[in-house]
Enzyme design. Structure first.
Site, PDB file in Angstrom:
ATOM      1  CD  GLU A   2      -9.811  -4.968   7.453  1.00  0.00           C
ATOM      2  OE1 GLU A   2      -8.707  -5.518   7.226  1.00  0.00           O
ATOM      3  OE2 GLU A   2      -9.997  -4.189   8.411  1.00  0.00           O
ATOM      4  CG  ASP A  15      -8.375  -4.708  15.685  1.00  0.00           C
ATOM      5  OD1 ASP A  15      -8.497  -5.433  14.677  1.00  0.00           O
ATOM      6  OD2 ASP A  15      -7.319  -4.086  15.956  1.00  0.00           O
ATOM      7  NE  ARG A  18      -0.513   0.181   4.985  1.00  0.00           N
ATOM      8  CZ  ARG A  18      -1.059   0.774   6.034  1.00  0.00           C
ATOM      9  NH1 ARG A  18      -2.306   1.199   5.975  1.00  0.00           N
ATOM     10  NH2 ARG A  18      -0.380   0.946   7.138  1.00  0.00           N
ATOM     11  CG  HIS A  34      -7.690  -2.315   6.098  1.00  0.00           C
ATOM     12  ND1 HIS A  34      -8.828  -1.836   6.686  1.00  0.00           N
ATOM     13  CD2 HIS A  34      -6.713  -2.235   7.042  1.00  0.00           C
ATOM     14  CE1 HIS A  34      -8.555  -1.469   7.926  1.00  0.00           C
ATOM     15  NE2 HIS A  34      -7.270  -1.707   8.167  1.00  0.00           N
TER      16      HIS A  34
END
Length: 306
Positions: free
Chosen positions: A275, A216, A93, A171
């Site tokens: 994701e 998370d 990325r 993501h």
């Protein structure tokens, strides 16, 4: 890349943007569009035929390398999160991708779709931090009905006879009306690793996922279809995935949002990351082997059961 006969409305064009970065704009015949930056092969916009944005990008984002873009669909490769020796979410990325001059063959159902093919190859600098030669091909396809498909192909191009191992995630940041009005279906009763609890393993107890605090979690052995329902918008995102057994669900909530310089204090209310990923069991490729992982996103303007 195909082009329409009318030059003012081409289905694929390259646009110079902020800080000298280039982005590819895909336009589907009914009016929906996708934008992807060559920096990171990063999808930053996915709009429906009414021009409404379906992905979240932070208002604090400045699009300035080497910092990764906050929002959209970052590519996490060859490492997801900080679960390994590399920088957070790996380096794909943070790299400048190029157009693929030798893309995979087109599928038979490519009619009425627009697409672009990008490629990332290991460089000398990358080999210093991750000593494995690879080619990563990414096809981004926009189809009728606003469907957005990302197809990744990673090949081990090493000549040393050694395999390599990696983890991966798309993501994806979805734009939502209010996180308190959102629920996720398709992950009930599954085991997950909780990154808020030192990666301890738990089993999901609820009928569906709703959100009242930071989340998370890495859900394991997930189904190929997951639904994200936005009750206020009466809209459902449907994620279909292949080659990606896990699913990550993330929202930083208020305290972590305030601690991030590239994230607005209250923006956590208007985003949710769900994701498609391969985390628990890393992917191993021998020389010459190729892995393929695909994520297809669609949106339905009503609430659905997953």
């Amino acid at each position: 890349m195909n082009e329409m006969s009318t030059p003012e409305r081409r289905p694929v064009e390259v646009v110079k943007t902020v800080n000298g970065l280039e982005k590819v704009v895909l336009r589907e015949i009914h009016g929906c569009s996708v934008e992807v930056y060559l920096y990171g092969a990063h999808v930053t916009s996915w709009k429906n035929e009414h021009g409404e944005e379906l992905l979240f990008i932070s208002s604090k984002e400045i699009f300035k390398p080497p910092k990764p873009i906050r929002g959209g669909i970052p590519i996490c490769f060859p490492q997801f999160s900080s679960l390994g020796p590399l920088e957070l979410h790996g380096f794909a990325r943070n790299r400048l991708w190029t157009f693929d001059d030798d893309p995979p063959p087109l599928p038979p159902d490519i009619a009425n779709k627009v697409f672009t093919d990008l490629i990332l190859r290991s460089t000398k600098d990358d080999l210093k931090i991750w000593p494995h030669s690879f080619e990563y091909r990414l096809r981004i396809t926009l189809g009728p009905g606003e469907d957005l498909m990302l197809t990744s192909r990673v090949r081990n191009t090493g000549t040393d006879g050694k395999p390599f191992t990696f983890t991966f995630a798309y993501h994806t940041y979805f734009s939502v009306s209010d996180i308190s009005e959102v629920r996720v279906e398709g992950l009930e009763t599954l085991d997950y690793l909780d990154n808020c609890q030192k990666m301890e393993r738990f089993t999901e107890q609820g009928d569906s996922l709703t959100f009242e605090s930071e989340v998370d979690k890495i859900y394991l052995s997930t189904p190929t279809k997951i639904a994200v329902m936005d009750h206020e918008k009466k809209q459902t995102f449907v994620i279909r995935k292949d080659g990606l057994p896990d699913a990550v669900v993330w929202n930083p909530w208020d305290k972590k949002a305030k601690a991030m310089a590239d994230f607005g204090d209250d923006e956590y209310k208007h985003m949710l990351c769900v994701e498609a990923a391969a985390v628990e069991k890393p992917i191993t490729l021998k020389p010459g082997e190729e892995w393929r992982g695909r994520q297809q996103l669609s949106v339905v303007n009503k609430l659905l059961d997953a």
